[in-house]
Enzyme design. Structure first.
Site, PDB file in Angstrom:
ATOM      1  CE1 TYR A  78      -4.408  -2.093   4.545  1.00  0.00           C
ATOM      2  CE2 TYR A  78      -3.518   0.149   4.450  1.00  0.00           C
ATOM      3  CZ  TYR A  78      -3.970  -1.004   3.815  1.00  0.00           C
ATOM      4  OH  TYR A  78      -3.953  -1.059   2.429  1.00  0.00           O
ATOM      5  CB  SER A 121      -0.911   0.035   1.226  1.00  0.00           C
ATOM      6  OG  SER A 121      -1.607   1.268   1.306  1.00  0.00           O
TER       7      SER A 121
END
Length: 249
Positions: free
Chosen positions: A155, A142
């Site tokens: 995350y 990400s």
């Protein structure tokens, strides 16, 4: 330029929805033979199987939760039984939640880290005997990993860990001829946008149109393009890299 992966055997985790689905379908259309997995039964699983049947080829969709070590064993065993060897592994399965750090429960930290970071470790390790010189390991990370996002500490930490894993495995597996790379998406418009409140979709689109160089959100097939490149011989001298596919965010 189209990428020809005819005959390549690929394992993709989390292939029934979002980016994973786009990757699975792109690989199949490029001629690859694909084994993918899903965590729970849903209409998306059935529709994926139908699409793969329509494309044609030797593809298999199996149930496996990659945060469960026993399921990873079963998934890799299924790939071995069907294909014998693998040419590429794509770690795509991931989870996210939005919780202030001060309120983040340990169980939720573990759930996210186990799925996003520990699962790729397990999948790569278990699949390693099926890989050989010329094989490619690709993990979907990400853009948030190097930016940081409030309420997503768990995350972001898990995705940042994938960068270190990629760099270390690049050096460790390189002598075997195995390449290891990371694809880092920006904000991608998946099917979740279809069920979100219209005002929320409009807000997200408006925000990221102003933050990206291309002035729009990405699509799953655009992430799949980077994965196809890394799975192909076009990237034979690319390893240890993080490829940001984020529209210039």
């Amino acid at each position: 330029m189209s990428v020809d992966l005819t005959g390549k055997k690929v394992l993709v985790t989390g292939g029934s929805r979002g980016i994973g689905r786009g990757v699975v379908l792109a690989l199949a259309r490029a001629g690859a033979r694909v084994v993918t997995c899903y965590r729970a039964e849903s209409p998306a699983v059935e529709s994926l199987q139908k699409e793969l049947t329509g494309i044609g080829g030797d593809h298999h969709v199996v149930q496996a939760d990659v945060s469960v070590p026993e399921d990873v064993d079963r998934l890799v065993a299924a790939a071995k039984d069907r294909f014998g060897t693998l040419d590429a592994v794509v770690n795509n399965a991931g989870v996210i939640s939005h919780i202030p750090f001060a309120e983040l429960p340990l169980d939720e930290w573990r759930r996210v880290v186990d799925t996003n970071l520990t699962a790729p470790f397990l999948v790569i390790q278990k699949a390693l005997p099926l890989l050989s010189a010329g094989s490619s390991v690709i993990t979907v990370g990400s853009r948030a990993a190097v930016v940081g996002i409030p309420m997503r500490a768990h995350y972001t930490a898990s995705k940042a860990g994938l960068i270190g894993l990629t760099r270390s495995l690049m050096k460790e597996l390189g002598p075997q001829g195995i390449r290891v790379n990371l694809v880092a998406p920006g904000v991608i418009e998946t099917e979740e946008f279809e069920t979100a409140p219209p005002e929320e979709v409009a807000r997200v689109r408006s925000r990221y149109q102003g933050l990206t160089g291309l002035g729009r959100l990405g699509r799953p097939d655009e992430i799949a393009g980077a994965v196809l490149f890394l799975a192909s011989d076009l990237s034979a001298y690319v390893t240890g890299e993080t490829i940001h596919v984020d529209g210039g965010i």
